[in-house]
Design a protein around this motif. Sequence first.
Motif, mmCIF file in Angstrom:
data_model
loop_
_atom_site.group_PDB
_atom_site.id
_atom_site.type_symbol
_atom_site.label_atom_id
_atom_site.label_comp_id
_atom_site.label_asym_id
_atom_site.label_seq_id
_atom_site.Cartn_x
_atom_site.Cartn_y
_atom_site.Cartn_z
ATOM 1 N N ARG A 132 15.560 34.862 -48.002
ATOM 2 C CA ARG A 132 15.528 35.991 -47.071
ATOM 3 C C ARG A 132 16.590 35.933 -45.984
ATOM 4 N NH1 ARG A 132 11.089 39.223 -47.840
ATOM 5 N NH2 ARG A 132 9.426 38.373 -49.145
ATOM 6 N N THR A 133 17.522 34.985 -46.058
ATOM 7 C CA THR A 133 18.687 35.067 -45.187
ATOM 8 C C THR A 133 19.567 36.204 -45.684
ATOM 9 O OG1 THR A 133 19.963 33.540 -46.556
ATOM 10 C CG2 THR A 133 18.612 32.579 -44.805
ATOM 11 N N LEU A 134 20.509 36.633 -44.901
ATOM 12 C CA LEU A 134 21.353 37.743 -45.332
ATOM 13 C C LEU A 134 22.135 37.393 -46.590
ATOM 14 C CD1 LEU A 134 22.671 39.141 -41.926
ATOM 15 C CD2 LEU A 134 20.934 40.128 -43.429
ATOM 16 N N GLY A 135 22.623 36.157 -46.664
ATOM 17 C CA GLY A 135 23.374 35.761 -47.851
ATOM 18 C C GLY A 135 22.517 35.718 -49.093
ATOM 19 N N THR A 136 21.328 35.111 -48.996
ATOM 20 C CA THR A 136 20.473 35.006 -50.186
ATOM 21 C C THR A 136 19.837 36.342 -50.542
ATOM 22 O OG1 THR A 136 18.657 34.185 -48.795
ATOM 23 C CG2 THR A 136 20.016 32.551 -49.919
ATOM 24 N N LEU A 137 19.645 37.232 -49.552
ATOM 25 C CA LEU A 137 19.204 38.589 -49.884
ATOM 26 C C LEU A 137 20.262 39.312 -50.708
ATOM 27 C CD1 LEU A 137 17.469 40.230 -46.777
ATOM 28 C CD2 LEU A 137 16.477 39.724 -49.013
ATOM 29 N N SER A 138 21.520 39.072 -50.389
ATOM 30 C CA SER A 138 22.608 39.688 -51.159
ATOM 31 C C SER A 138 22.546 39.273 -52.613
ATOM 32 C CB SER A 138 23.964 39.283 -50.576
ATOM 33 O OG SER A 138 24.105 39.719 -49.256
ATOM 34 N N ALA A 139 22.159 38.027 -52.848
ATOM 35 C CA ALA A 139 22.080 37.514 -54.215
ATOM 36 C C ALA A 139 20.778 37.891 -54.906
ATOM 37 C CB ALA A 139 22.230 35.993 -54.196
ATOM 38 N N SER A 140 19.817 38.406 -54.138
ATOM 39 C CA SER A 140 18.517 38.776 -54.689
ATOM 40 C C SER A 140 18.517 40.233 -55.117
ATOM 41 C CB SER A 140 17.414 38.522 -53.652
ATOM 42 O OG SER A 140 17.389 37.168 -53.251
ATOM 43 N N ASP A 141 17.408 40.649 -55.705
ATOM 44 C CA ASP A 141 17.282 42.021 -56.168
ATOM 45 C C ASP A 141 15.982 42.594 -55.629
ATOM 46 O OD1 ASP A 141 18.134 44.265 -57.435
ATOM 47 O OD2 ASP A 141 17.664 43.613 -59.459
ATOM 48 N N GLY A 142 15.847 43.887 -55.700
ATOM 49 C CA GLY A 142 14.630 44.546 -55.242
ATOM 50 C C GLY A 142 14.857 45.276 -53.937
ATOM 51 N N PRO A 143 14.718 46.604 -53.938
ATOM 52 C CA PRO A 143 14.996 47.392 -52.735
ATOM 53 C C PRO A 143 14.067 47.082 -51.570
ATOM 54 C CG PRO A 143 13.967 48.745 -54.449
ATOM 55 C CD PRO A 143 14.330 47.440 -55.085
ATOM 56 N N ALA A 144 12.838 46.653 -51.843
ATOM 57 C CA ALA A 144 11.873 46.429 -50.760
ATOM 58 C C ALA A 144 12.325 45.314 -49.826
ATOM 59 C CB ALA A 144 10.500 46.115 -51.337
ATOM 60 N N VAL A 145 12.806 44.209 -50.391
ATOM 61 C CA VAL A 145 13.193 43.080 -49.540
ATOM 62 C C VAL A 145 14.552 43.306 -48.887
ATOM 63 C CG1 VAL A 145 11.840 41.418 -50.847
ATOM 64 C CG2 VAL A 145 14.221 41.800 -51.487
ATOM 65 N N PRO A 151 24.820 46.854 -44.455
ATOM 66 C CA PRO A 151 25.479 46.201 -45.594
ATOM 67 C C PRO A 151 25.277 44.686 -45.568
ATOM 68 C CG PRO A 151 27.087 46.704 -43.899
ATOM 69 C CD PRO A 151 25.777 47.271 -43.422
ATOM 70 N N LEU A 152 25.055 44.133 -46.745
ATOM 71 C CA LEU A 152 24.830 42.702 -46.872
ATOM 72 C C LEU A 152 26.140 41.980 -47.173
ATOM 73 C CD1 LEU A 152 21.525 42.854 -48.925
ATOM 74 C CD2 LEU A 152 21.762 42.018 -46.590
ATOM 75 N N PRO A 153 26.261 40.725 -46.750
ATOM 76 C CA PRO A 153 27.524 39.999 -46.966
ATOM 77 C C PRO A 153 27.687 39.540 -48.406
ATOM 78 C CG PRO A 153 25.915 38.572 -45.957
ATOM 79 C CD PRO A 153 25.284 39.937 -46.000
ATOM 80 N N GLY A 154 28.930 39.233 -48.747
ATOM 81 C CA GLY A 154 29.208 38.649 -50.058
ATOM 82 C C GLY A 154 29.363 39.697 -51.140
ATOM 83 N N GLU A 155 29.964 39.283 -52.212
ATOM 84 C CA GLU A 155 30.148 40.166 -53.366
ATOM 85 C C GLU A 155 29.506 39.519 -54.581
ATOM 86 O OE1 GLU A 155 33.812 42.574 -53.707
ATOM 87 O OE2 GLU A 155 34.648 41.103 -52.311
ATOM 88 N N PHE A 156 28.539 40.238 -55.156
ATOM 89 C CA PHE A 156 27.780 39.733 -56.289
ATOM 90 C C PHE A 156 27.789 40.753 -57.420
ATOM 91 C CE2 PHE A 156 26.163 37.647 -52.545
ATOM 92 C CZ PHE A 156 26.010 36.336 -52.946
ATOM 93 N N LEU A 157 27.765 40.261 -58.629
ATOM 94 C CA LEU A 157 27.646 41.092 -59.825
ATOM 95 C C LEU A 157 26.284 40.826 -60.445
ATOM 96 C CD1 LEU A 157 31.152 40.410 -61.413
ATOM 97 C CD2 LEU A 157 30.440 42.517 -60.266
ATOM 98 N N LYS A 158 25.463 41.855 -60.555
ATOM 99 C CA LYS A 158 24.121 41.688 -61.115
ATOM 100 C C LYS A 158 24.092 42.121 -62.569
ATOM 101 C CE LYS A 158 21.237 42.052 -56.975
ATOM 102 N NZ LYS A 158 22.267 42.066 -55.936
#
Length: 401
Positions: A132-145, A151-158
Amino acid sequence: MTAAHLMNTYQPLPLSFVRGLGTRLWDHDGREYLDAVAGVAVTSVGHSHPKIVAAISEQAGLLLHTSNLYSIDWQQQLAQKLTRLSGLDQAFFNNSGAEANETALKLARLHAWKKGIERPLIVVMENAFHGRTLGTLSASDGPAVRLGFNPLPGEFLKIPFGDLKSLATITRLHGERIAAILLEPIQGESGVQMAPAGFLLAVREHCDRNGWLMMLDEIQTGIGRTGQWFAFQHDGIVPDVMTLAKALGNGIPIGACLARDKVAQLFTPGSHGSTFGGNPLACRVGCTVLEIIEEQGLLSNAERQGQHLLDRLRAELSGYPEVLAIRGRGLMIGIDLAFPCRDLMLTAAREHSLLINVTRGSTIRLLPPLTLAAEEVETIVRGICQTLNSHRSHSEIAHAG
């Protein structure tokens, strides 16, 4: 007592406990409950284990904290034990799973920087949860959390979990910018979703071919939950980076990020740190947890009782049309239902003295301590059946009304 002075971040049940022992908890009225949640996969060797109690008590009277300005013997001992068990080479200790995953993400960034990638990408899975940190939220999925934090930091491909075709596609489109892939061997928060057979091995080979780091989030699956020390060991592979927390401290906050030598050496003095991470108390408890699991044969017990629980649930719930699927590995089991079922948590506790967890709205998640006995398997199965029967009865009354 009320929760008026607590921030509104949880929806706790109207239930509070004052004592625990083994697989059992007791509330203020002295009522006993079978704990099939284990603090969400945390108290894996059981509540108030005498060796844990002794370690905490003794260490509290000796030394709690000195900081990482000095060598910490228990930290070095725990690192040695974890690297021996995992096949990885070095460890960094912090205070939680989210912090461990942040450590992994920083290693991925350093790996990219060393390769000359200016705008690195990290591949992650749909329906993943990494913190639930901003970085790990960026890597997570799900609109609720994620709601309200963009905007969240980092660039991730899901990509979809287990989808090798999607992995090949993003490699073709973005391969030059990809530095790592981060995934859970079994997705816990999304309902105990299992990777297809051979998926982790294929990911390992793909990372080797492309020079990516394979980073596994074993915060929920690690430390014996699936019947092996770490879930990746079922597939005969070794990742480049692995994160741990939850069961490592059996309730004492601790997180760990393990890595192979070539990756761990990306860190240099000053590039990462933690004030409380790796303190003597947490690391001594971590060592004690590993000793208990070995001494009591809890890996084999998790595998044996987990399969027994799966078999019994499938047999007893086969006649329930509202049960859509039952899956799991070791003592990590999900039961998909055809309706939202958070209210079942309270029903199971109040009417059947059984503590269960619900995730993603309609999946019962069972994460009992690794000390679970055969007769307690029957108690869980009976409690689940009775809880579903209670739901049927309440639904029929509501419908008739």
